[in-house]
Design an enzyme around this catalytic site. Sequence first.
Site, mmCIF file in Angstrom:
data_model
loop_
_atom_site.group_PDB
_atom_site.id
_atom_site.type_symbol
_atom_site.label_atom_id
_atom_site.label_comp_id
_atom_site.label_asym_id
_atom_site.label_seq_id
_atom_site.Cartn_x
_atom_site.Cartn_y
_atom_site.Cartn_z
ATOM 1 N N LYS A 20 0.733 -1.037 -0.086
ATOM 2 C CA LYS A 20 0.140 -0.086 0.018
ATOM 3 C C LYS A 20 0.860 1.101 -0.191
ATOM 4 C CE LYS A 20 -1.510 2.959 2.705
ATOM 5 N NZ LYS A 20 -1.577 4.110 2.028
ATOM 6 N N GLU A 25 -1.132 7.172 -0.314
ATOM 7 C CA GLU A 25 -2.059 7.879 -1.160
ATOM 8 C C GLU A 25 -1.754 8.930 -2.000
ATOM 9 O OE1 GLU A 25 -1.790 7.517 1.980
ATOM 10 O OE2 GLU A 25 -3.392 8.549 3.276
ATOM 11 N N GLY A 76 7.027 5.336 7.836
ATOM 12 C CA GLY A 76 6.201 6.490 7.894
ATOM 13 C C GLY A 76 6.372 7.228 9.105
ATOM 14 N N GLY A 77 5.315 7.987 9.525
ATOM 15 C CA GLY A 77 5.484 8.823 10.854
ATOM 16 C C GLY A 77 5.152 7.936 12.165
ATOM 17 N N GLY A 133 2.907 4.691 12.706
ATOM 18 C CA GLY A 133 3.537 3.473 13.127
ATOM 19 C C GLY A 133 3.173 3.023 14.385
ATOM 20 N N GLU A 168 9.827 1.765 10.394
ATOM 21 C CA GLU A 168 10.947 2.768 9.948
ATOM 22 C C GLU A 168 10.268 4.121 10.238
ATOM 23 O OE1 GLU A 168 14.282 2.329 9.425
ATOM 24 O OE2 GLU A 168 14.159 0.267 9.195
ATOM 25 N N CYS A 214 13.579 11.358 6.020
ATOM 26 C CA CYS A 214 13.619 10.932 7.467
ATOM 27 C C CYS A 214 14.928 11.323 8.103
ATOM 28 C CB CYS A 214 13.124 9.609 7.550
ATOM 29 S SG CYS A 214 14.245 8.424 6.579
ATOM 30 N N GLU A 263 9.615 16.408 14.596
ATOM 31 C CA GLU A 263 10.089 16.231 13.291
ATOM 32 C C GLU A 263 9.084 17.359 12.307
ATOM 33 O OE1 GLU A 263 9.099 12.672 11.368
ATOM 34 O OE2 GLU A 263 10.940 12.509 10.316
#
Length: 503
Positions: A179, A182, A232-233, A237, A254, A293, A390
């Site tokens: 996936k 989007e 992702g974030g 996560g 990650e 990242c 972040e």
Amino acid sequence: MTAARQTIHVGGEWRAALSGATREILDPADATPFAVVAEGGVQDTDDAVAAARAAFDDGSWPRTTAAERAALLRRVADLLERDRELIGALESQDAGKTLEEGRVDVDCVRDAFLYFADLVANEDAGGRIVDAGSEDIRSVVVHEPVGVCALITPWNYPLLQASWKIAPALAAGNTFVIKPSEITPLSTVVLVELLLEAGLPLGAANIVTGPGDTVGARLAEHPDVDLVSFTGGLVSGTKVARAAADSVKKVALELGGKNPNVVFADACATPEDFDTAVDQALNAAFIHSGQVCSAGSRLIVEESLRERFVTELARRAAHIRLGRGTEDGVECGPLVSAAQLARTEEYVASALAEGAVLRAGGERPDGPGYFYRPTVLDRCDRDMRVVREEVFGPVLTVETFRTEAEAVALANDTEYGLAGAVWTSDEERASRVAALLRHGTVWINDFHPYLPQAEWGGFGKSGIGRELGPSGLAEYRETKHIYRNLAPRPVRWFAGETRKDQA
Ligand code: NAD
């Protein structure tokens, strides 16, 4: 704009979403739609998992030899080489990168496929022989594919992050459902097309384009998924980890980073060294508009060097040429979305309200698109939100230190631990500081390079597990110990009945 594409691939068939829903994909350089994709939902996801399950349980891919799998991965690498310009341009437009960054991404994706091909091709297929301490015992440890893998990826490096999951998952003999984000799904759809063209059996690779809170969440919780690998974030996560817990599937995460770039004054003794350190600090913070990242978003510079360093950094930051990634001479593209732009503006406003001093940027340029000027915030401190959280935009904060211990303490003062750098001409200091940094990658006198052969991942809230390197393959495997007894005999632990019979 093109008509809606069938971007869901289930068990060998390209299709639209069962609901018929679609999503427009925007060009971040002018905020206009340039493609339309299928907006999958829970039922599309269930179908894709069922296809991957059948391909794993009854299909040929998990039963191929390592040499066959390596050959397929190498064919994919060749196809990536063939389509480099096309895919590089697509990635540039979708994610707002410069064209050159898009091309480099394709090269890195190809390298990941080649690396994992070589890794499995050169392994000892017999497993690891264990000395059981007896001639009657043959003990061996082997590795097997984990099963159906759910792969969830972010928008900043859509294809690269997908390849760090797909290449090892396939090298190990798994089947998968991916996936993509989007916001930037297009290059991942193309990669699945290339896997099929390379001859991957139908059902082994499935893709569902759609949102995180439906498609992603369903993948994470699905009882027929054996592993979920997420990039992702932090917020998403942790949701993935929670959703995966009930079915006790393997989880690899990650996540983000708040990465320090520590510059000692001794790294800038000559004008050339000063220029290198400033140049790399710019690159660390502003490549891909800071949407990396491992972005070096926290400059931690020795107090005696601060004014000179920050003055030059701000001067050069102000000259970074923003624009559409495909235009000649453009050095930095837009942010990926209106939401990312708003987030960046909000962090800069909060920093200024908390006392940071603006030395460059701090505003959007005139015109369309989600552009934001590279921003340098001086006189920051560790309690500011902009230093702790972040931003994922072109925002560099500056903190200072007087002693080595203070530099290390500042660098480690983050809940994340993805990457960090130390700049010094003192080799012993470099080794000391590198050993003390609590980050998954430490650069000495450099920033950003990674190697497919070396593990990538984070300490702390930067994640669980590692991608790339041998550990990046191990994530996609189960380990099995096979213990063979060549001379079986009774154990006689439960010997009471025997003794009675014998009496
Ligand atoms: P995100 O967390 O918003 O989305 C990542 C992916 O997760 C997307 O595909 C999204 O649709 C999906 N998702 C969202 N909610 C979900 C849910 N509840 N369940 C399952 N899936 C869900 O992240 P993003 O904004 O796309 O990417 C930026 C983040 O990714 C940054 O934090 C960045 O640091 C991180 N990142 C980390 C690495 C790394 O190697 N550590 C690499 C690239 C990006």
